[in-house]
Design a protein around this motif. Structure first.
Motif, PDB file in Angstrom:
ATOM      1  N   PRO A   1       0.805  -1.234   0.000  1.00  0.00           N
ATOM      2  CA  PRO A   1       0.000   0.000   0.000  1.00  0.00           C
ATOM      3  C   PRO A   1       0.836   1.283   0.000  1.00  0.00           C
ATOM      4  CG  PRO A   1      -0.805  -1.513   1.669  1.00  0.00           C
ATOM      5  CD  PRO A   1       0.476  -2.067   1.145  1.00  0.00           C
ATOM      6  N   THR A   2       2.084   1.189   0.477  1.00  0.00           N
ATOM      7  CA  THR A   2       2.922   2.389   0.476  1.00  0.00           C
ATOM      8  C   THR A   2       3.532   2.661  -0.899  1.00  0.00           C
ATOM      9  OG1 THR A   2       4.924   1.210   1.146  1.00  0.00           O
ATOM     10  CG2 THR A   2       3.506   2.056   2.907  1.00  0.00           C
ATOM     11  N   MET A   3       3.654   1.623  -1.727  1.00  0.00           N
ATOM     12  CA  MET A   3       4.281   1.779  -3.039  1.00  0.00           C
ATOM     13  C   MET A   3       3.292   1.765  -4.196  1.00  0.00           C
ATOM     14  SD  MET A   3       7.728  -0.490  -2.854  1.00  0.00           S
ATOM     15  CE  MET A   3       8.155   0.039  -4.492  1.00  0.00           C
ATOM     16  N   VAL A   4       2.191   1.038  -4.038  1.00  0.00           N
ATOM     17  CA  VAL A   4       1.258   0.852  -5.146  1.00  0.00           C
ATOM     18  C   VAL A   4       0.006   1.690  -4.897  1.00  0.00           C
ATOM     19  CG1 VAL A   4      -0.107  -0.813  -6.443  1.00  0.00           C
ATOM     20  CG2 VAL A   4       2.131  -1.478  -5.536  1.00  0.00           C
ATOM     21  N   HIS A   5      -0.147   2.713  -5.760  1.00  0.00           N
ATOM     22  CA  HIS A   5      -1.318   3.585  -5.646  1.00  0.00           C
ATOM     23  C   HIS A   5      -2.204   3.498  -6.888  1.00  0.00           C
ATOM     24  CE1 HIS A   5       0.453   5.213  -2.047  1.00  0.00           C
ATOM     25  NE2 HIS A   5       1.576   5.391  -2.711  1.00  0.00           N
ATOM     26  N   ALA A   6      -1.661   2.889  -7.924  1.00  0.00           N
ATOM     27  CA  ALA A   6      -2.400   2.700  -9.176  1.00  0.00           C
ATOM     28  C   ALA A   6      -1.858   1.432  -9.832  1.00  0.00           C
ATOM     29  CB  ALA A   6      -2.198   3.904 -10.089  1.00  0.00           C
ATOM     30  N   PRO A   7      -2.641   0.851 -10.727  1.00  0.00           N
ATOM     31  CA  PRO A   7      -2.175  -0.382 -11.378  1.00  0.00           C
ATOM     32  C   PRO A   7      -0.811  -0.258 -12.050  1.00  0.00           C
ATOM     33  CG  PRO A   7      -4.499  -0.054 -11.803  1.00  0.00           C
ATOM     34  CD  PRO A   7      -4.013   1.182 -11.102  1.00  0.00           C
ATOM     35  N   MET A   8      -0.470   0.927 -12.533  1.00  0.00           N
ATOM     36  CA  MET A   8       0.824   1.087 -13.210  1.00  0.00           C
ATOM     37  C   MET A   8       2.006   1.023 -12.229  1.00  0.00           C
ATOM     38  SD  MET A   8       0.787   5.132 -14.106  1.00  0.00           S
ATOM     39  CE  MET A   8      -0.970   5.402 -14.118  1.00  0.00           C
ATOM     40  N   ASP A   9       1.746   1.096 -10.916  1.00  0.00           N
ATOM     41  CA  ASP A   9       2.810   1.022  -9.910  1.00  0.00           C
ATOM     42  C   ASP A   9       3.206  -0.421  -9.587  1.00  0.00           C
ATOM     43  OD1 ASP A   9       2.738   3.787  -9.705  1.00  0.00           O
ATOM     44  OD2 ASP A   9       1.335   3.757  -8.013  1.00  0.00           O
ATOM     45  N   ILE A  10       2.405  -1.380 -10.017  1.00  0.00           N
ATOM     46  CA  ILE A  10       2.657  -2.789  -9.670  1.00  0.00           C
ATOM     47  C   ILE A  10       4.002  -3.285 -10.201  1.00  0.00           C
ATOM     48  CG2 ILE A  10       1.842  -5.155  -9.959  1.00  0.00           C
ATOM     49  CD1 ILE A  10      -1.008  -4.083  -9.719  1.00  0.00           C
ATOM     50  N   PRO A  11       4.373  -3.019 -11.450  1.00  0.00           N
ATOM     51  CA  PRO A  11       5.677  -3.514 -11.918  1.00  0.00           C
ATOM     52  C   PRO A  11       6.853  -3.006 -11.083  1.00  0.00           C
ATOM     53  CG  PRO A  11       4.335  -2.914 -13.792  1.00  0.00           C
ATOM     54  CD  PRO A  11       3.606  -2.440 -12.563  1.00  0.00           C
TER      55      PRO A  11
ATOM     56  N   ASP B   1       9.417  -5.272  -8.968  1.00  0.00           N
ATOM     57  CA  ASP B   1      10.867  -5.149  -9.165  1.00  0.00           C
ATOM     58  C   ASP B   1      11.594  -5.001  -7.831  1.00  0.00           C
ATOM     59  OD1 ASP B   1      10.575  -5.352 -11.908  1.00  0.00           O
ATOM     60  OD2 ASP B   1      10.730  -3.179 -12.258  1.00  0.00           O
ATOM     61  N   VAL B   2      11.048  -4.199  -6.924  1.00  0.00           N
ATOM     62  CA  VAL B   2      11.658  -4.036  -5.594  1.00  0.00           C
ATOM     63  C   VAL B   2      11.692  -5.378  -4.866  1.00  0.00           C
ATOM     64  CG1 VAL B   2      11.324  -3.011  -3.298  1.00  0.00           C
ATOM     65  CG2 VAL B   2      11.129  -1.590  -5.331  1.00  0.00           C
ATOM     66  N   LEU B   3      10.581  -6.112  -4.897  1.00  0.00           N
ATOM     67  CA  LEU B   3      10.547  -7.428  -4.232  1.00  0.00           C
ATOM     68  C   LEU B   3      11.546  -8.396  -4.862  1.00  0.00           C
ATOM     69  CD1 LEU B   3       6.719  -8.057  -3.692  1.00  0.00           C
ATOM     70  CD2 LEU B   3       8.400  -7.220  -2.046  1.00  0.00           C
TER      71      LEU B   3
ATOM     72  N   LEU C   1     -10.230  -6.061  -1.266  1.00  0.00           N
ATOM     73  CA  LEU C   1      -9.616  -4.814  -0.812  1.00  0.00           C
ATOM     74  C   LEU C   1      -9.122  -3.957  -1.983  1.00  0.00           C
ATOM     75  CD1 LEU C   1      -7.448  -6.226   2.116  1.00  0.00           C
ATOM     76  CD2 LEU C   1      -9.552  -4.906   2.320  1.00  0.00           C
ATOM     77  N   LEU C   2      -8.677  -4.613  -3.072  1.00  0.00           N
ATOM     78  CA  LEU C   2      -8.071  -3.885  -4.180  1.00  0.00           C
ATOM     79  C   LEU C   2      -9.070  -3.428  -5.238  1.00  0.00           C
ATOM     80  CD1 LEU C   2      -4.815  -5.943  -4.690  1.00  0.00           C
ATOM     81  CD2 LEU C   2      -5.063  -3.722  -3.568  1.00  0.00           C
ATOM     82  N   VAL C   3     -10.107  -4.192  -5.490  1.00  0.00           N
ATOM     83  CA  VAL C   3     -11.073  -3.843  -6.545  1.00  0.00           C
ATOM     84  C   VAL C   3     -11.708  -2.487  -6.312  1.00  0.00           C
ATOM     85  CG1 VAL C   3     -13.249  -4.519  -7.630  1.00  0.00           C
ATOM     86  CG2 VAL C   3     -11.451  -6.212  -7.303  1.00  0.00           C
ATOM     87  N   PRO C   4     -12.160  -2.141  -5.103  1.00  0.00           N
ATOM     88  CA  PRO C   4     -12.744  -0.805  -4.903  1.00  0.00           C
ATOM     89  C   PRO C   4     -11.763   0.330  -5.150  1.00  0.00           C
ATOM     90  CG  PRO C   4     -13.317  -2.238  -3.077  1.00  0.00           C
ATOM     91  CD  PRO C   4     -12.296  -2.963  -3.911  1.00  0.00           C
ATOM     92  N   ARG C   5     -10.465   0.057  -5.143  1.00  0.00           N
ATOM     93  CA  ARG C   5      -9.456   1.096  -5.384  1.00  0.00           C
ATOM     94  C   ARG C   5      -9.027   1.172  -6.848  1.00  0.00           C
ATOM     95  NH1 ARG C   5      -6.047   0.159   0.121  1.00  0.00           N
ATOM     96  NH2 ARG C   5      -7.628   1.104   1.443  1.00  0.00           N
ATOM     97  N   GLY C   6      -9.745   0.456  -7.719  1.00  0.00           N
ATOM     98  CA  GLY C   6      -9.468   0.578  -9.134  1.00  0.00           C
ATOM     99  C   GLY C   6      -8.604  -0.509  -9.732  1.00  0.00           C
ATOM    100  N   PHE C   7      -8.225  -1.492  -8.954  1.00  0.00           N
ATOM    101  CA  PHE C   7      -7.403  -2.564  -9.472  1.00  0.00           C
ATOM    102  C   PHE C   7      -8.282  -3.646 -10.082  1.00  0.00           C
ATOM    103  CE2 PHE C   7      -4.779  -0.593  -6.275  1.00  0.00           C
ATOM    104  CZ  PHE C   7      -3.525  -0.569  -6.871  1.00  0.00           C
ATOM    105  N   SER C   8      -7.763  -4.313 -11.094  1.00  0.00           N
ATOM    106  CA  SER C   8      -8.495  -5.414 -11.684  1.00  0.00           C
ATOM    107  C   SER C   8      -7.521  -6.543 -11.969  1.00  0.00           C
ATOM    108  CB  SER C   8      -9.172  -4.964 -12.996  1.00  0.00           C
ATOM    109  OG  SER C   8      -8.196  -4.706 -13.981  1.00  0.00           O
ATOM    110  N   LYS C   9      -8.020  -7.643 -12.488  1.00  0.00           N
ATOM    111  CA  LYS C   9      -7.174  -8.793 -12.784  1.00  0.00           C
ATOM    112  C   LYS C   9      -6.428  -8.635 -14.103  1.00  0.00           C
ATOM    113  CE  LYS C   9     -10.017 -12.020 -10.194  1.00  0.00           C
ATOM    114  NZ  LYS C   9     -10.836 -13.213 -10.236  1.00  0.00           N
ATOM    115  N   GLN C  10      -6.704  -7.577 -14.831  1.00  0.00           N
ATOM    116  CA  GLN C  10      -6.061  -7.338 -16.126  1.00  0.00           C
ATOM    117  C   GLN C  10      -4.877  -6.405 -15.947  1.00  0.00           C
ATOM    118  OE1 GLN C  10      -9.115  -5.804 -18.623  1.00  0.00           O
ATOM    119  NE2 GLN C  10     -10.324  -7.690 -18.573  1.00  0.00           N
ATOM    120  N   PHE C  11      -3.786  -6.711 -16.668  1.00  0.00           N
ATOM    121  CA  PHE C  11      -2.597  -5.850 -16.607  1.00  0.00           C
ATOM    122  C   PHE C  11      -2.576  -4.935 -17.810  1.00  0.00           C
ATOM    123  CE2 PHE C  11      -1.239  -9.138 -13.724  1.00  0.00           C
ATOM    124  CZ  PHE C  11      -0.624  -8.408 -12.748  1.00  0.00           C
TER     125      PHE C  11
END
Length: 162
Positions: free
Chosen positions: A46-56, A60-62, A152-162
């Motif tokens: 939650p501290t790093m990912v604020h939008a789907p584009m932040d996931i990569p 990478d950090v992990l 938890l993620l779907v209401p924040r705009g995340f989906s299963k599609q990249f």
């Protein structure tokens, strides 16, 4: 598929590096360190990912952190301590040296029977129930969180599609 790689080594490491009275605690800490790492990753997200584009970038950090720690452990972690951690290990090492490297004097044909006897004996060993309870609690917590992660993620705009 990966579970044997992080659940099976802790007892071997504990038996190699720790004395008889320290092995249960060492195994418990090592097994649950994996769960702690997963929890850190979940709290870091939650501290790093604020939008789907932040996931990569998060992945990478992990990945880089995991690779650096794995490389450090591989390079700097010797296969055994400089001195035996217990008298039983010292005797076993001396016996192995005098018998050309063989640690077990029992007949190799009976290994399956000995294994089942040892497995049943675990349920009567001191500390086994605590180890199972702690690992089970940690595993249940992480799996429960993973189960509800989608809701938890779907209401924040995340989906299963990249």
């Amino acid at each position: 598929l990966a579970q044997p790689f992080f659940v099976n080594p802790p007892p071997l490491i504990a038996a190699t590096w720790f004395g008889k009275t320290e092995r249960t605690l060492a195994t418990t800490v090592a097994v649950n360190s994996n769960q702690f790492g997963i929890a850190v990753a979940y709290f870091l997200a939650p501290t790093m990912v604020h939008a789907p584009m932040d996931i990569p970038a998060y992945l990478d950090v992990l990945t880089i952190t995991s690779l650096v720690l794995a490389a450090a452990a591989t390079i700097y972690f010797p296969s055994g301590p400089p001195t035996a951690p217990s008298r039983s290990k010292e005797v076993a090492a001396a016996a192995a040296a005098s018998e050309g490297g063989r640690l077990d004097e029992d007949d190799d044909n009976n290994w399956g029977i000995r294994m089942w006897q040892q497995c049943i004996g675990l349920f009567f060993a001191e500390g086994f129930a605590r180890t199972v309870l702690v690992f089970g609690t940690a595993e249940a917590t992480i799996n429960s969180y993973s189960t509800f992660l989608n809701s938890l993620l779907v209401p924040r705009g995340f989906s299963k599609q990249f």
